[in-house]
Motif scaffolding. Structure first.
Motif, PDB file in Angstrom:
ATOM      1  N   ASN A 253       0.846  -1.184   0.000  1.00 17.34           N
ATOM      2  CA  ASN A 253       0.000   0.000   0.000  1.00 17.34           C
ATOM      3  C   ASN A 253       0.887   1.241   0.000  1.00 17.34           C
ATOM      4  O   ASN A 253       1.515   1.577   0.997  1.00 17.34           O
ATOM      5  CB  ASN A 253      -0.891  -0.003   1.250  1.00 17.34           C
ATOM      6  N   SER A 254       0.956   1.934  -1.149  1.00 22.52           N
ATOM      7  CA  SER A 254       1.764   3.151  -1.229  1.00 22.52           C
ATOM      8  C   SER A 254       0.904   4.407  -1.162  1.00 22.52           C
ATOM      9  O   SER A 254       1.350   5.494  -1.517  1.00 22.52           O
ATOM     10  CB  SER A 254       2.598   3.157  -2.520  1.00 22.52           C
ATOM     11  N   THR A 255      -0.340   4.263  -0.692  1.00 18.19           N
ATOM     12  CA  THR A 255      -1.271   5.381  -0.603  1.00 18.19           C
ATOM     13  C   THR A 255      -1.320   5.910   0.835  1.00 18.19           C
ATOM     14  O   THR A 255      -0.620   5.437   1.722  1.00 18.19           O
ATOM     15  CB  THR A 255      -2.681   4.973  -1.044  1.00 18.19           C
ATOM     16  N   GLU A 256      -2.211   6.887   1.058  1.00 17.41           N
ATOM     17  CA  GLU A 256      -2.363   7.497   2.380  1.00 17.41           C
ATOM     18  C   GLU A 256      -3.544   6.932   3.152  1.00 17.41           C
ATOM     19  O   GLU A 256      -3.860   7.419   4.243  1.00 17.41           O
ATOM     20  CB  GLU A 256      -2.543   9.009   2.215  1.00 17.41           C
TER      21      GLU A 256
ATOM     22  N   LEU B 276      -5.756  -0.038   2.457  1.00 21.75           N
ATOM     23  CA  LEU B 276      -6.061  -0.712   1.197  1.00 21.75           C
ATOM     24  C   LEU B 276      -6.635  -2.091   1.497  1.00 21.75           C
ATOM     25  O   LEU B 276      -6.113  -2.814   2.353  1.00 21.75           O
ATOM     26  CB  LEU B 276      -4.784  -0.854   0.367  1.00 21.75           C
TER      27      LEU B 276
ATOM     28  N   THR C 239      -1.761   1.780   6.251  1.00 20.24           N
ATOM     29  CA  THR C 239      -0.600   2.606   5.945  1.00 20.24           C
ATOM     30  C   THR C 239       0.498   2.428   6.982  1.00 20.24           C
ATOM     31  O   THR C 239       1.671   2.663   6.696  1.00 20.24           O
ATOM     32  CB  THR C 239      -0.994   4.093   5.872  1.00 20.24           C
TER      33      THR C 239
ATOM     34  N   ARG D  89       2.676  -1.160   5.611  1.00 21.76           N
ATOM     35  CA  ARG D  89       2.384  -1.026   4.191  1.00 21.76           C
ATOM     36  C   ARG D  89       2.576  -2.285   3.360  1.00 21.76           C
ATOM     37  O   ARG D  89       2.063  -2.380   2.248  1.00 21.76           O
ATOM     38  CB  ARG D  89       3.270   0.081   3.593  1.00 21.76           C
TER      39      ARG D  89
ATOM     40  N   GLN E 215     -10.483   0.777  -2.107  1.00 17.75           N
ATOM     41  CA  GLN E 215     -10.178   1.844  -1.162  1.00 17.75           C
ATOM     42  C   GLN E 215     -11.338   2.820  -1.219  1.00 17.75           C
ATOM     43  O   GLN E 215     -11.481   3.575  -2.185  1.00 17.75           O
ATOM     44  CB  GLN E 215      -8.864   2.526  -1.535  1.00 17.75           C
TER      45      GLN E 215
ATOM     46  N   SER F 139      -1.690   2.098  -5.641  1.00 14.87           N
ATOM     47  CA  SER F 139      -1.268   3.495  -5.646  1.00 14.87           C
ATOM     48  C   SER F 139      -2.402   4.356  -6.173  1.00 14.87           C
ATOM     49  O   SER F 139      -3.388   3.860  -6.725  1.00 14.87           O
ATOM     50  CB  SER F 139      -0.002   3.681  -6.488  1.00 14.87           C
ATOM     51  N   VAL F 140      -2.245   5.665  -6.024  1.00 13.00           N
ATOM     52  CA  VAL F 140      -3.273   6.615  -6.468  1.00 13.00           C
ATOM     53  C   VAL F 140      -2.864   7.205  -7.809  1.00 13.00           C
ATOM     54  O   VAL F 140      -1.741   7.695  -7.975  1.00 13.00           O
ATOM     55  CB  VAL F 140      -3.463   7.741  -5.441  1.00 13.00           C
TER      56      VAL F 140
ATOM     57  N   LEU G 217      -7.684   4.477  -8.301  1.00 14.19           N
ATOM     58  CA  LEU G 217      -6.857   3.467  -7.652  1.00 14.19           C
ATOM     59  C   LEU G 217      -6.154   2.636  -8.723  1.00 14.19           C
ATOM     60  O   LEU G 217      -6.784   2.096  -9.630  1.00 14.19           O
ATOM     61  CB  LEU G 217      -7.717   2.563  -6.768  1.00 14.19           C
TER      62      LEU G 217
ATOM     63  N   GLY H 282       4.248  10.331  -2.823  1.00 16.44           N
ATOM     64  CA  GLY H 282       3.012  10.679  -2.153  1.00 16.44           C
ATOM     65  C   GLY H 282       2.648  12.121  -2.408  1.00 16.44           C
ATOM     66  O   GLY H 282       3.356  12.850  -3.115  1.00 16.44           O
TER      67      GLY H 282
END
Length: 219
Positions: free
Chosen positions: A39-42, A45, A59, A62, A81, A103-104, A110, A204
């Protein structure tokens, strides 16, 4: 020597893997393959397989453990997400290590990207270190051993990973993009012989950031 088949199973048996839900069907040891989720998002996931088994990747943690899967099988499911969804559909060859990255994208969509590591050199007398370049804007991902002032990885293209064996020593690293520091430096501590480590360079909303994990297999 290559980490595949029954050798892979023997090596991974020595790792202290977390108890995780079995997302996919496993196969005979000789056909072992492995898949994990990053999970490289904020935001947290969620991963749901076609077997209706789910996994949460927060997060704060991750990187999931690697899940053993049957080589050649179709691995289907989805990342989610909030209201965003991204389908998963891939096949993993024998001996491969696949990392699926959430990732976003543009407009908050997503994305799900699979980074494949082929069977790699392995020795129980040394440690194994990888750099994953998850930053699409970083054309030349690098990893610098700070104390030694030496590049461990000089050129990792975006959306890919490189791995090599290293001496089991204390290691502090700095990720770079084309020679420019990206994110904070990381102290990996004293690397242990026979273990695998992964460093991730990601992008990010507040710029580049890095995180690392000692690879483990789910039990």
């Amino acid at each position: 020597m290559y980490l595949a088949g029954s050798l892979a199973t023997a090596v991974w048996a020595s790792f202290a893997g977390a108890a995780e839900p079995q997302l996919y069907e496993t196969g005979p040891a000789i056909d072992s393959s492995f898949v994990r989720f990053v999970n490289s998002t904020e935001m947290p996931l969620e991963v749901r397989s076609n077997r209706k088994t789910s996994l949460s990747v927060p997060t704060g943690q991750r990187v999931s453990a690697f899940f053993p899967v049957r080589a050649g099988a179709s691995l289907a499911g989805e990342l989610s997400q909030g209201s965003a969804r991204r389908a998963i559909n891939m096949a993993v060859k024998a001996g491969q290590f696949v990392t699926v990255v959430g990732s976003v994208g543009e407009g908050g969509s997503l994305l799900g990207t699979a980074v494949v590591e082929p069977p790699a050199e392995f020795t129980s007398l040394r440690a194994s270190l990888a750099l994953y370049n998850l930053d699409s804007t970083c054309a030349k991902g690098q990893l610098l051993a700070v104390t030694q002032n030496a590049l461990v990885f000089p050129d990792v293209p975006p959306g890919s990973a490189q791995r090599r064996v290293v001496n089991p020593i204390g290691l502090k690293v700095q990720a770079q993009c084309g020679g420019v520091a990206a994110g904070a430096s990381l102290d990996l501590g004293h690397l242990e012989a026979g273990k695998r480590y992964s460093v991730f360079l990601a992008k990010g909303p507040r710029g580049s950031f890095v995180f690392a994990v000692t690879d483990a297999i789910a039990r």
